[in-house]
Design an enzyme around this catalytic site. Structure first.
Site, PDB file in Angstrom:
ATOM      1  N   LYS A 111       0.861  -0.317 -11.013  1.00 43.32           N
ATOM      2  CA  LYS A 111       0.705   0.619 -12.129  1.00 43.32           C
ATOM      3  C   LYS A 111       1.809   0.414 -13.165  1.00 43.32           C
ATOM      4  CE  LYS A 111       0.195   3.491  -8.715  1.00 43.32           C
ATOM      5  NZ  LYS A 111      -0.166   4.350  -7.605  1.00 43.32           N
ATOM      6  N   ASP A 165      -6.023  -0.349  -7.447  1.00 46.58           N
ATOM      7  CA  ASP A 165      -5.064   0.415  -6.642  1.00 46.58           C
ATOM      8  C   ASP A 165      -5.630   1.796  -6.319  1.00 46.58           C
ATOM      9  OD1 ASP A 165      -2.444   1.278  -5.521  1.00 46.58           O
ATOM     10  OD2 ASP A 165      -2.572   2.641  -7.230  1.00 46.58           O
ATOM     11  N   ARG A 209      -6.786   3.506   1.955  1.00 43.60           N
ATOM     12  CA  ARG A 209      -5.634   3.503   2.871  1.00 43.60           C
ATOM     13  C   ARG A 209      -5.352   4.912   3.384  1.00 43.60           C
ATOM     14  NH1 ARG A 209      -1.440   1.778  -0.929  1.00 43.60           N
ATOM     15  NH2 ARG A 209       0.027   2.153   0.741  1.00 43.60           N
ATOM     16  N   HIS A 214      10.661   4.845 -13.177  1.00 40.64           N
ATOM     17  CA  HIS A 214       9.710   5.421 -12.230  1.00 40.64           C
ATOM     18  C   HIS A 214      10.459   6.061 -11.073  1.00 40.64           C
ATOM     19  CE1 HIS A 214       6.084   5.926  -9.853  1.00 40.64           C
ATOM     20  NE2 HIS A 214       6.784   5.518  -8.811  1.00 40.64           N
ATOM     21  N   SER A 221       1.384  -1.116  -4.568  1.00 38.28           N
ATOM     22  CA  SER A 221       0.611  -0.037  -5.182  1.00 38.28           C
ATOM     23  C   SER A 221       1.389   0.566  -6.364  1.00 38.28           C
ATOM     24  CB  SER A 221       0.321   1.025  -4.118  1.00 38.28           C
ATOM     25  OG  SER A 221      -0.094   2.228  -4.696  1.00 38.28           O
TER      26      SER A 221
HETATM   27  N1  URA Z   1       2.548   6.112  -4.087  1.00 37.25           N
HETATM   28  C1  URA Z   1       1.707   5.159  -4.580  1.00 37.25           C
HETATM   29  O1  URA Z   1       1.443   5.118  -5.774  1.00 37.25           O
HETATM   30  N2  URA Z   1       1.192   4.270  -3.711  1.00 37.25           N
HETATM   31  C2  URA Z   1       1.458   4.256  -2.384  1.00 37.25           C
HETATM   32  O2  URA Z   1       0.952   3.409  -1.674  1.00 37.25           O
HETATM   33  C3  URA Z   1       2.313   5.252  -1.892  1.00 37.25           C
HETATM   34  C4  URA Z   1       2.860   6.168  -2.773  1.00 37.25           C
END
Ligand code: URA
Length: 437
Positions: free
Chosen positions: A190, A164, A171, A85, A186
């Protein structure tokens, strides 16, 4: 599941208390199910913003969000599944070259990717430069392709960590994005839901990155490293430079062309270095290399013997594309106008304001302004000079690929403003700043 009063949980966090796993599970489940209202969750996010979360709470939140939707089961794929990632940046086409390289080494690559917003497209947008290619495949085909070919990339489904998705949107409008534990949980929710056994993280730092300061990128990398390992997934994090674009190409089909050239052995030095370093870590995590040196040698061999390029062709064909485009990338979408940008003076390139180059691509139509924007796959920028390069007056700094002369003129002005040229010799910046393993 035990019931709690959300008011009490907000009060507890606001006064510096620690939330238990049961409390966090309650909060995430009921927020995702529209039982806890946005105003109470906003108050909780703000309390976390000021009071923070400890290592355990951060893990509990990540796992609760990961389990809020589908958890991909990759057990039908033999061997250790390793995901990679990147926190993203300008010209970051790493997955396009890295996935076929590691798959050619025998590592099974089952990757979920997303689309881009802002700057340039995401991996899926870039791959759609291949006519007919699709990432909208079902899980069965995804797993089948990985078993038969060695790799597959599918689009992130709406059912991947829906908690999320909802929390991130909240957020975003309540000024609570920039809290380290919230960002880390967050991203990692994933990754955990996507099912890999091991995860290699590429955390970018610099003007083109989400984390502008290296110290923040290191903190984020460490936090994600802890979450991954605490969740039982072997995790390694690299902190890498994004203070100038990665490689030379910025823009969807231009980046695909550069990734293909890299698989053929003609890649830009920094991009090759990053692919080799990340690939080696993936092979180590997957048990296919004992150390960095062996991993790097195996990755380089896939370029030399053509196996990575062959893997790319097989992968593109299996998902509806035409392998002819891999062997003849000049067939990929191209812009109508290619305009050189000349250096205003002699010297050494001291700085290229990275997010400005991303913005040039956006101006040309290569990125999304809103979620529904249609992107122009052909446009972008190809740099000829990077930080440390010597340049003479009137020499080409970059080529702008565009389909609209007005947009090209605007991008050209911005691009020139992004370059800083010095009289003194400038060192080539370090690409890999930290390895956290
Ligand atoms: N990318 C994400 O997936 N989540 C965040 O909180 C910030 C950047």
């Amino acid at each position: 599941m035990r019931n709690y009063n959300m008011y009490d949980l907000i009060q507890k966090k606001k006064t510096g208390g620690e939330l238990s796993r049961a409390e966090i599970d309650f909060m995430v489940k009921n927020y995702t199910g529209d039982i806890i209202p946005d105003y109470q969750m906003s108050a909780m996010m703000m309390a976390i913003f000021f009071e923070g979360m400890n290592e355990e709470e951060t893990l509990f939140l990540t796992e609760a969000m990961a389990k809020s939707g589908d958890m991909l089961d990759l057990s039908a794929i033999k061997g250790i599944k390793v995901d990679k990632h990147s926190t993203g940046g300008v010209g970051d086409k790493t997955s396009l070259a890295l996935a076929p390289m590691v798959a050619a080494c025998g590592l099974k690559v089952a990757k979920m990717s997303g689309r881009g917003l802002g700057h340039t497209g995401g991996t899926i947008d870039k791959l759609e430069s291949f006519p007919g290619f699709t990432t909208e495949i079902c899980v069965d085909k995804f797993i089948n392709n990985v078993n038969e070919i060695g790799m597959a990339i599918m689009g992130q489904t709406n059912e991947l960590a829906p908690a999320d998705k909802k929390l991130y949107a909240l957020r975003d409008v309540t000024a609570t994005v920039d809290q380290m534990s919230l960002i880390a949980s967050s991203i990692m929710s994933k990754k955990l839901a996507a099912g890999a056994d091991a995860i290699v993280l590429d955390v970018k730092t610099g003007s083109g990155a989400f984390m502008k300061e290296e110290k923040d990128a290191v903190l984020l990398a460490e936090e994600m490293y802890r979450i991954g390992n605490n969740a039982g997934r072997k995790t390694i994090a690299l902190v890498t430079d994004m203070d100038q674009p990665l490689g030379l190409a910025v823009g969807n089909s231009l980046e695909v062309k550069e990734a293909i050239e890299t698989l053929k052995g003609n890649g830009p030095a920094d991009f090759v270095e990053l692919c080799v370093a990340l690939g080696a870590q993936m092979l180590i995590a997957g048990g296919l290399a004992l150390n960095q040196e062996e991993g790097e040698a195996k990755i380089r061999a896939t370029i030399k013997d053509g196996s990575a390029l062959k893997m790319m062709a097989g992968f593109i064909t299996a998902q509806g594309g035409d392998a002819a485009y891999v062997y003849h990338p000049e067939k990929l979408p191209g812009a109508a106008i290619i305009e050189p940008v000349f250096s205003p003076g002699p010297g050494y390139i001291e700085k290229i304001i990275c997010d400005e180059i991303g913005r040039c691509s956006l101006i040309l139509g290569g990125g999304r302004v809103t979620k529904d924007s249609i992107i122009d796959l052909a446009v972008g920028i190809v740099l000829t000079k990077k930080v440390g390069s010597q340049v003479s007056q009137g020499e080409v700094l970059a080529y702008i690929h565009g389909n609209d002369s007005g947009k090209i003129a605007e991008a050209k002005e911005r691009l020139l403003g992004a370059y800083k040229i010095s009289e003194n010799k400038v060192e080539v910046p370090l690409l890999i700043k930290r390895v956290i393993s």
